[in-house]
Design a protein around this motif. Structure first.
Motif, short mmCIF file in Angstrom:
data_model
loop_
_atom_site.label_atom_id
_atom_site.label_comp_id
_atom_site.label_asym_id
_atom_site.label_seq_id
_atom_site.Cartn_x
_atom_site.Cartn_y
_atom_site.Cartn_z
N GLU A 220 -7.53 -0.75 -0.70
CA GLU A 220 -6.57 -1.05 -1.76
C GLU A 220 -6.09 0.21 -2.48
O GLU A 220 -4.95 0.28 -2.94
CB GLU A 220 -7.20 -2.03 -2.76
N SER A 223 -3.33 1.76 -0.40
CA SER A 223 -2.10 0.99 -0.56
C SER A 223 -1.44 1.29 -1.90
O SER A 223 -0.21 1.44 -1.99
CB SER A 223 -2.40 -0.51 -0.45
N GLU A 226 0.29 4.63 -1.77
CA GLU A 226 1.56 4.53 -1.04
C GLU A 226 2.68 4.04 -1.96
O GLU A 226 3.82 4.52 -1.88
CB GLU A 226 1.40 3.56 0.13
N ALA A 316 0.11 -4.10 -3.38
CA ALA A 316 -1.34 -4.12 -3.40
C ALA A 316 -1.83 -5.50 -3.81
O ALA A 316 -1.21 -6.19 -4.61
CB ALA A 316 -1.86 -3.08 -4.39
#
Length: 317
Positions: A220, A223, A226, A316
């Motif tokens: 997580e 993510s 990102e 997320a």
């Protein structure tokens, strides 16, 4: 850089800072604050640092810095898990950042405190909780069934004799200290004093990863990074064992589109989404000189990449 006293030596510090390339005015997340090694260097470069840590001891130390005015007011502390970066940064009014640093796993301070129960080098309560709340290692080992314990040891510690160790744990319950667990594992696996590696190492790693959901946190956290990184922003991740490194490597490979084949012989085939990361580094390992200075750096691996201007692949969880 300004010199500050620190209770540990940050791993691959020069390499991480080089990968992030911080400039005055940049906003960078130190997702694993710990003793603040990366944060110190980033602040010295003129960046604003949003530092995350679920360990209240680390946050207390950081607040002490602020109260003592050790650093300029460019350090923002977040007493939260790094899997919650997206929500926490939104609450702070920050939509995008220039860099994210992640140093995965247990910190030197946690390992060196017997009372935290992370290591078997000195006897202490069987705890292992980074956040100091929730289910402890003792709670798990004294209540779970043999199959569940064996699965954790095999999946997270790559312990081939996980079922033998799990049966030994059940037979020895209740376990209360790190010494209790180490003795049970060593007896089950036939430990000899001259063995190069203590067989309890794999089981301690596995239980710690399970108790803290470390791989779920990493998934997580990657993510969230990102989604938070602006185009041109940099991600730098230091991991310490193969499970973590494989996850980071796979994430970056998929995010960059590496290995995705689109055949020119199939007209109309839909290409995959545009890559969200580029300029992936090769695995960077510590020099022999660093390992000599800090033996805990031996297994560390740094991977870094640059964010493109493509939209993030998912929100997320």
């Amino acid at each position: 850089m300004t010199s500050y006293a620190a209770p540990h030596i940050p791993v691959l510090l020069k390499e991480v800072i080089a990968a992030l390339d911080p400039k005055p005015g940049d906003v960078i997340i130190d997702a694993t604050f710990g003793a603040g090694g990366y944060t110190r260097a980033l602040l010295d470069r003129g960046a604003t640092v949003h530092a995350f840590d679920r360990d209240p001891d680390a946050i207390t130390q950081g607040r002490g810095w602020s109260e003592a005015r050790i650093f300029p007011p460019r350090l923002v502390l977040h007493p939260r898990r790094f899997s919650e970066m997206l929500e926490s940064m939104a609450e702070a009014g920050v939509a995008q950042v220039d860099g994210v640093a992640m140093d995965i796993g247990v910190s030197s301070m946690q390992l060196d405190q017997a009372g935290r129960g992370f290591a078997f080098s000195s006897d202490g309560p069987l705890d292992m909780r980074m956040s100091q709340e929730g289910e402890s290692a003792a709670d798990f080992l004294n209540s779970a069934d043999a199959d569940t314990i064996a699965d954790v040891l095999y999946e997270y510690g790559e312990e081939r004799q996980s079922r033998r160790v799990a049966r030994a744990i059940l037979a020895a319950r209740p376990l209360e200290t790190t010494g209790d667990l180490a003795r049970v594992v060593r007896k089950a696996l036939g430990h000899k004093p001259h063995d190069k590696k203590d067989p309890a190492t794999r089981s301690f790693q596995a239980v710690r990863i399970h108790v803290n959901d470390e791989l779920g946190e990493l998934r997580e956290g990657l993510s969230a990074a990102e989604q938070l990184l602006r185009a041109g922003g940099r991600l730098a991740v230091v991991s310490f064992h193969s499970l973590e490194d494989r996850m980071v490597k796979r994430f970056l490979k998929q995010a960059s589109g590496a290995g995705r084949a689109v055949s020119r012989h199939l007209p109309g085939e839909i290409a995959g989404p545009p890559p969200v990361f580029e300029s992936l580094s090769k695995a960077i390992r510590p020099s022999e000189a660093e390992i000599e200075r800090n033996s805990r750096a031996r297994s560390s691996i740094l991977r870094s990449a640059t964010r493109t201007n493509a939209q993030p692949r998912r929100q997320a969880a």
